[in-house]
Design an enzyme around this catalytic site. Sequence first.
Site, short mmCIF file in Angstrom:
data_model
loop_
_atom_site.label_atom_id
_atom_site.label_comp_id
_atom_site.label_asym_id
_atom_site.label_seq_id
_atom_site.Cartn_x
_atom_site.Cartn_y
_atom_site.Cartn_z
CB ALA A 9 -0.94 -0.01 1.20
CB ALA A 50 -0.30 1.33 -4.14
CD GLU A 51 -1.24 7.33 0.42
OE1 GLU A 51 -1.51 8.52 0.71
OE2 GLU A 51 -1.66 6.36 1.05
CB SER A 52 5.10 5.99 -2.96
OG SER A 52 5.22 5.89 -1.57
#
Length: 141
Positions: free
Chosen positions: A59, A62-64
């Site tokens: 996660a 993915a957020e990065s």
Amino acid sequence: MALTKENVLAQANEACKNTLMETLQIEVVDYGDDFLVARMPVNPRVHQPDGVLHGGATAALAESVGSFASHIFIDTEKFFVRGIEITANHLKSITEGFVYAKATFIHKGKTTQLLDIKVTDEANNLISVCKLTTISLPKKN
């Protein structure tokens, strides 16, 4: 400075210094008109106790990559980007190698952006499917 592929990759990776992205060894590796790709090594640093990739590390990857993608497409002199919601469906486990996160836009609005992020292994097996909503907020003068 022109927004070339090399400039985008260099700026993104420079911004990772002294952050969670550096801790997780996340590296932005590809960029195009409608996507951004980052990779992260899968090793004990990002394992769960039983030796598989931790969903939280996935996660974070993915957020990065999604936040970087949103950041690239806004006027950073006037706005900054924050993630406001992320979902992650983990489909397959992995114990070693690299995972790659490719962020593509579903919606590229002035205020909110919605990104689809596919996380794959080196053989292009789907590891996780994530969706990220970001918001572009005005900087205070």
